[in-house]
Write a protein that holds these residues in place. Structure first.
Motif, mmCIF file in Angstrom:
data_model
loop_
_atom_site.group_PDB
_atom_site.id
_atom_site.type_symbol
_atom_site.label_atom_id
_atom_site.label_comp_id
_atom_site.label_asym_id
_atom_site.label_seq_id
_atom_site.Cartn_x
_atom_site.Cartn_y
_atom_site.Cartn_z
ATOM 1 N N ARG A 1 0.829 -1.218 0.000
ATOM 2 C CA ARG A 1 0.000 0.000 0.000
ATOM 3 C C ARG A 1 0.855 1.257 0.000
ATOM 4 N NH1 ARG A 1 -1.831 3.995 -0.426
ATOM 5 N NH2 ARG A 1 -3.874 4.848 0.057
ATOM 6 N N SER A 2 2.053 1.166 0.548
ATOM 7 C CA SER A 2 2.981 2.292 0.599
ATOM 8 C C SER A 2 3.490 2.684 -0.784
ATOM 9 C CB SER A 2 4.182 1.930 1.465
ATOM 10 O OG SER A 2 4.957 0.936 0.804
ATOM 11 N N ASN B 1 4.011 -7.125 -4.875
ATOM 12 C CA ASN B 1 3.987 -8.097 -3.782
ATOM 13 C C ASN B 1 2.583 -8.306 -3.215
ATOM 14 O OD1 ASN B 1 6.696 -8.520 -4.039
ATOM 15 N ND2 ASN B 1 7.283 -7.508 -2.140
ATOM 16 N N ALA B 2 1.581 -7.695 -3.821
ATOM 17 C CA ALA B 2 0.208 -7.838 -3.330
ATOM 18 C C ALA B 2 -0.195 -9.308 -3.223
ATOM 19 C CB ALA B 2 -0.765 -7.081 -4.232
ATOM 20 N N ASN B 3 0.286 -10.127 -4.136
ATOM 21 C CA ASN B 3 -0.087 -11.547 -4.122
ATOM 22 C C ASN B 3 0.430 -12.274 -2.883
ATOM 23 O OD1 ASN B 3 2.580 -11.299 -5.101
ATOM 24 N ND2 ASN B 3 2.450 -13.316 -6.045
ATOM 25 N N LEU B 4 1.429 -11.721 -2.201
ATOM 26 C CA LEU B 4 1.934 -12.342 -0.974
ATOM 27 C C LEU B 4 0.974 -12.167 0.195
ATOM 28 C CD1 LEU B 4 5.665 -11.157 -1.082
ATOM 29 C CD2 LEU B 4 4.725 -13.365 -1.834
ATOM 30 N N ALA C 1 -2.515 -4.143 -7.162
ATOM 31 C CA ALA C 1 -1.207 -3.598 -7.533
ATOM 32 C C ALA C 1 -1.376 -2.460 -8.538
ATOM 33 C CB ALA C 1 -0.313 -4.696 -8.099
ATOM 34 N N ASP C 2 -2.288 -2.629 -9.501
ATOM 35 C CA ASP C 2 -2.578 -1.558 -10.471
ATOM 36 C C ASP C 2 -3.132 -0.326 -9.760
ATOM 37 O OD1 ASP C 2 -1.754 -3.161 -12.572
ATOM 38 O OD2 ASP C 2 -3.803 -3.767 -13.132
ATOM 39 N N HIS C 3 -3.975 -0.551 -8.771
ATOM 40 C CA HIS C 3 -4.572 0.524 -7.966
ATOM 41 C C HIS C 3 -3.468 1.328 -7.270
ATOM 42 C CE1 HIS C 3 -7.627 2.425 -5.504
ATOM 43 N NE2 HIS C 3 -7.227 1.824 -4.402
ATOM 44 N N VAL C 4 -2.493 0.655 -6.705
ATOM 45 C CA VAL C 4 -1.382 1.332 -6.028
ATOM 46 C C VAL C 4 -0.520 2.083 -7.051
ATOM 47 C CG1 VAL C 4 0.729 0.999 -4.669
ATOM 48 C CG2 VAL C 4 -1.365 -0.222 -4.047
ATOM 49 N N ARG C 5 -0.294 1.478 -8.215
ATOM 50 C CA ARG C 5 0.473 2.174 -9.258
ATOM 51 C C ARG C 5 -0.251 3.450 -9.704
ATOM 52 N NH1 ARG C 5 2.428 -3.041 -10.283
ATOM 53 N NH2 ARG C 5 0.657 -3.727 -11.509
ATOM 54 N N GLN D 1 -1.030 9.422 4.337
ATOM 55 C CA GLN D 1 -0.287 9.377 3.077
ATOM 56 C C GLN D 1 -0.067 10.806 2.619
ATOM 57 O OE1 GLN D 1 -1.696 6.693 -0.095
ATOM 58 N NE2 GLN D 1 -1.695 8.486 -1.430
ATOM 59 N N THR D 2 1.174 11.151 2.316
ATOM 60 C CA THR D 2 1.493 12.498 1.856
ATOM 61 C C THR D 2 2.197 12.406 0.512
ATOM 62 O OG1 THR D 2 1.791 13.204 4.147
ATOM 63 C CG2 THR D 2 2.648 14.662 2.443
#
Length: 145
Positions: A20-21, A27-30, A57-61, A90-91
């Motif tokens: 999320r950071s 690594n979302a699949n982990l 993972a796409d959402h975080v990207r 989150q900043t």
């Protein structure tokens, strides 16, 4: 059956810290089950989205595109049974069109919290709330409105 609460808490902490950071979205699949129910909790229109590790993972990207390399700080982390509560700050910077506001490059802060349900070592469900009013106020202020 006794649940290992520390383990669930550590799973969520690692997920937030790594994925999320924005540090390692792949690594979302982990940490996420094949399908995760993501409950978007807001007063006017609660919805549930089905997430996979790949689309998370796409959402975080997408966040990285919108905010750049943002900082991510966990401000609260509590666990009980199969649920873990997390609050974060989150900043980042306003780099793309957001909610109709043109990019300003100015800092944007998001305060959010979620309750994650962990089952068999993977996150299977979460309920998320975001301070959307505070976020909107920042966008308005940056736009001079």
């Amino acid at each position: 059956m006794i649940l290992d609460v520390t383990s669930n808490k550590e799973i969520v902490k690692a997920f937030l810290t790594e994925v999320r950071s924005g540090k390692t979205p792949d690594n979302a699949n982990l940490y996420l089950a094949e399908t995760v129910l993501a409950h978007q909790v807001n007063a006017e229109n609660e919805t549930t989205v089905k997430r996979t590790p790949e689309n998370y993972a796409d959402h975080v990207r997408e966040f990285l595109t919108q905010y750049g390399d943002y900082s991510f700080q966990i401000t609260e982390l509590l666990a009980e049974g199969d649920k873990v509560y997390a609050r974060w700050k989150q900043t980042g910077h306003h780099l793309t069109n957001l909610d109709g506001y043109a990019p300003t490059g100015k800092p944007l802060i998001e305060i959010a919290s979620a309750v994650y349900r962990v089952q068999n070592g993977k996150i299977v469900e979460y309920w998320i709330q975001i301070d959307r009013f505070g976020f909107e106020q920042q966008l308005k202020q940056h736009a001079g409105k």
